[in-house]
Design a protein around this motif. Structure first.
Motif, PDB file in Angstrom:
ATOM      1  N   VAL A  41       0.838  -1.209   0.000  1.00  0.00           N
ATOM      2  CA  VAL A  41       0.000   0.000   0.000  1.00  0.00           C
ATOM      3  C   VAL A  41       0.865   1.248   0.000  1.00  0.00           C
ATOM      4  N   GLY A  42       2.134   1.091  -0.328  1.00  0.00           N
ATOM      5  CA  GLY A  42       3.051   2.217  -0.400  1.00  0.00           C
ATOM      6  C   GLY A  42       3.991   2.264   0.791  1.00  0.00           C
ATOM      7  N   HIS A  43       5.234   2.655   0.531  1.00  0.00           N
ATOM      8  CA  HIS A  43       6.220   2.759   1.595  1.00  0.00           C
ATOM      9  C   HIS A  43       5.757   3.730   2.676  1.00  0.00           C
ATOM     10  N   CYS A  44       5.949   3.330   3.920  1.00  0.00           N
ATOM     11  CA  CYS A  44       5.719   4.206   5.077  1.00  0.00           C
ATOM     12  C   CYS A  44       4.331   4.848   5.050  1.00  0.00           C
ATOM     13  N   HIS A  45       3.333   4.082   4.636  1.00  0.00           N
ATOM     14  CA  HIS A  45       1.972   4.628   4.625  1.00  0.00           C
ATOM     15  C   HIS A  45       1.640   5.092   6.042  1.00  0.00           C
ATOM     16  N   PRO A  46       1.167   6.333   6.197  1.00  0.00           N
ATOM     17  CA  PRO A  46       0.957   6.878   7.550  1.00  0.00           C
ATOM     18  C   PRO A  46       0.027   6.045   8.422  1.00  0.00           C
ATOM     19  N   GLU A  47      -0.977   5.400   7.826  1.00  0.00           N
ATOM     20  CA  GLU A  47      -1.895   4.588   8.625  1.00  0.00           C
ATOM     21  C   GLU A  47      -1.220   3.306   9.136  1.00  0.00           C
ATOM     22  N   VAL A  48      -0.322   2.746   8.326  1.00  0.00           N
ATOM     23  CA  VAL A  48       0.430   1.566   8.758  1.00  0.00           C
ATOM     24  C   VAL A  48       1.411   1.942   9.861  1.00  0.00           C
ATOM     25  N   VAL A  49       2.104   3.060   9.649  1.00  0.00           N
ATOM     26  CA  VAL A  49       3.070   3.525  10.659  1.00  0.00           C
ATOM     27  C   VAL A  49       2.360   3.813  11.982  1.00  0.00           C
ATOM     28  N   LYS A  50       1.222   4.491  11.891  1.00  0.00           N
ATOM     29  CA  LYS A  50       0.465   4.852  13.090  1.00  0.00           C
ATOM     30  C   LYS A  50       0.002   3.600  13.843  1.00  0.00           C
ATOM     31  N   ALA A  51      -0.499   2.617  13.115  1.00  0.00           N
ATOM     32  CA  ALA A  51      -0.981   1.383  13.743  1.00  0.00           C
ATOM     33  C   ALA A  51       0.155   0.634  14.435  1.00  0.00           C
ATOM     34  N   ALA A  52       1.323   0.581  13.761  1.00  0.00           N
ATOM     35  CA  ALA A  52       2.474  -0.123  14.334  1.00  0.00           C
ATOM     36  C   ALA A  52       2.977   0.572  15.598  1.00  0.00           C
ATOM     37  N   VAL A  53       3.110   1.902  15.529  1.00  0.00           N
ATOM     38  CA  VAL A  53       3.623   2.660  16.678  1.00  0.00           C
ATOM     39  C   VAL A  53       2.666   2.574  17.865  1.00  0.00           C
ATOM     40  N   LYS A  54       1.383   2.746  17.581  1.00  0.00           N
ATOM     41  CA  LYS A  54       0.378   2.721  18.642  1.00  0.00           C
ATOM     42  C   LYS A  54       0.398   1.390  19.390  1.00  0.00           C
ATOM     43  N   GLN A  55       0.455   0.279  18.646  1.00  0.00           N
ATOM     44  CA  GLN A  55       0.462  -1.030  19.293  1.00  0.00           C
ATOM     45  C   GLN A  55       1.806  -1.321  19.949  1.00  0.00           C
ATOM     46  N   MET A  56       2.907  -0.889  19.321  1.00  0.00           N
ATOM     47  CA  MET A  56       4.232  -1.112  19.897  1.00  0.00           C
ATOM     48  C   MET A  56       4.385  -0.393  21.238  1.00  0.00           C
ATOM     49  N   GLU A  57       3.767   0.779  21.342  1.00  0.00           N
ATOM     50  CA  GLU A  57       3.826   1.538  22.592  1.00  0.00           C
ATOM     51  C   GLU A  57       3.029   0.860  23.714  1.00  0.00           C
ATOM     52  N   LEU A  58       2.058   0.059  23.304  1.00  0.00           N
ATOM     53  CA  LEU A  58       1.161  -0.560  24.271  1.00  0.00           C
ATOM     54  C   LEU A  58       1.605  -1.960  24.680  1.00  0.00           C
ATOM     55  N   LEU A  59       1.883  -2.805  23.676  1.00  0.00           N
ATOM     56  CA  LEU A  59       2.233  -4.199  23.939  1.00  0.00           C
ATOM     57  C   LEU A  59       2.693  -4.895  22.662  1.00  0.00           C
ATOM     58  N   ASN A  60       3.787  -5.633  22.773  1.00  0.00           N
ATOM     59  CA  ASN A  60       4.095  -6.651  21.766  1.00  0.00           C
ATOM     60  C   ASN A  60       4.688  -7.833  22.497  1.00  0.00           C
ATOM     61  N   THR A  61       4.137  -8.999  22.255  1.00  0.00           N
ATOM     62  CA  THR A  61       4.557 -10.135  23.071  1.00  0.00           C
ATOM     63  C   THR A  61       4.337 -11.442  22.336  1.00  0.00           C
ATOM     64  N   ASN A  62       4.698 -12.513  22.990  1.00  0.00           N
ATOM     65  CA  ASN A  62       4.499 -13.872  22.513  1.00  0.00           C
ATOM     66  C   ASN A  62       3.035 -14.082  22.108  1.00  0.00           C
ATOM     67  N   SER A  63       2.840 -14.693  20.959  1.00  0.00           N
ATOM     68  CA  SER A  63       1.472 -14.838  20.441  1.00  0.00           C
ATOM     69  C   SER A  63       0.665 -15.939  21.135  1.00  0.00           C
TER      70      SER A  63
END
Length: 366
Positions: free
Chosen positions: A59-81
């Protein structure tokens, strides 16, 4: 631009520390990319390039919606699935809604190679069969299990085709064994698979799976003739094998008219297993295997737990959801049709002028 090293120093360090078989684009004068935005990439001098190579920035390099979704979730939690989390089940729900009803069970992985390896395990566990039918020139990934079924790779090295691997001719009606002037090329190519199955059975072997990209990418953008996959599926099912559709490169709306490339073969064709990857996370490592409840239950009955630490983790799933939203909200399938048709029209004008051009291949933006 912020660089740690000059281009020459980067190149020297790569030669020193990165495996020599890991090739770069344009080896004589590699391009050093330091930034990208949508369809453009920029080198260390600020030179802008139109990216016609990268097959993951869906959907294009560094699409702002993808970046926003990744940052928002990374700030909250990333862990073992293995922990319970909403993102993975919401993504699975959204994903299977794009597929035929019987394809309803997901296994998340980190790459298309992982997905295809797991698909082989599922297929082999289903009936306890071992053998795999693949297409000539096919490529399905870089794991050992996949190099074994990828003539595109194993015929380049010293690898000898394994006894459990059977190579069917690519259903290419331009350069292949049966061409456009053949009365029924779909049946002729499918009969080659039928003969492979017959010979395997005569030798005491059993077919676990037939695997093919829904349209062969590395093999030259080959689109099988209408009816080929239906006939192959019939023969494979009769042998108690399964049909694996590899959508790692060709899925997620790239063909425009359909979300999945296998759908362009007709509603009467539904694979037993679908693998997906590259465009799924817009460059974020994310992939998946989707299959039927019957196959999933047979896999579970083996007693071996399937475990993937990061497959479908909260950040990956958030990124995947953003990609699905963008495809829909920005009408990227419609764009694939419009731009793809325009490009095909221009190429056909060139074909009319230059006899050197024999065939224009592709659907949508693939």
């Amino acid at each position: 631009m912020c660089e740690l090293y000059s281009k020459q120093d980067t190149l020297e360090l790569r030669r020193k520390h990165i495996g020599p078989s890991c090739k770069v684009f344009f080896a004589a004068d590699p391009i050093k990319i330091v930034r990208a935005q949508r369809q453009y990439m920029f080198d260390e001098r600020g030179e802008r390039y139109l990216d016609c190579i990268n097959n993951v920035a869906h959907v294009g390099h560094c699409h702002p919606e993808v970046v926003k979704a990744a940052v928002k979730q990374m700030e909250l939690l990333n862990t073992n699935s293995r922990f319970l989390h909403d993102n993975i089940v919401e993504y699975a729900r959204r994903l299977v809604a794009t597929l035929p009803e019987k394809l309803s069970v997901c296994y998340f992985t980190n790459s298309g190679s992982e997905a295809n390896d797991l698909a082989l395990r599922l297929a082999r566990q289903f009936r306890g069969h071992q053998d795999v039918i693949t297409l000539d020139h096919a490529y399905h990934g870089h794991l050992s299990s996949l190099i074994e079924i990828s003539p595109y790779k194993f015929r380049k090295g010293k690898d000898v085709k394994k006894a459990f691997v059977h190579v069917a001719p690519t259903p290419d009606t331009y350069r292949g064994k049966y061409r456009e002037d053949h009365a029924d090329p779909a049946s002729a190519y499918a009969d080659e698979v039928k003969e492979i199955i017959k010979e395997a059975h005569n030798n005491g072997r059993k077919i676990a799976a037939f695997i093919a990209e829904s349209m062969q990418s590395c093999g030259g953008q080959i689109i099988p003739p209408a009816g080929y996959f239906q006939k192959v599926a019939e023969y494979v099912h009769r042998a108690e094998g399964v049909f694996i559709a590899d959508e790692v490169q060709v899925g997620f709306g790239r063909v425009g008219k359909h979300f999945w490339s296998f759908q362009m073969h007709g509603e009467d064709f539904v694979p037993d297993i679908v693998t997906m990857g590259k465009p799924m996370g817009n460059g974020h490592p994310m992939a998946c295997v989707v299959t039927t409840k019957e196959i999933a239950e047979a896999f579970s009955s083996s007693g071996m737990e399937y475990f993937n630490t990061y497959g479908g983790n909260p950040v990956s799933s958030a990124v995947g959801l953003a990609v699905l939203n963008i495809i829909e909200n920005e009408d990227l399938q419609g764009n694939a049709i419009r731009v793809g048709d325009y490009l095909t029209e221009l190429l056909n004008k060139l074909k009319a002028k230059h006899t050197l051009i024999g065939e224009i291949r592709g659907i949508g933006l693939f």
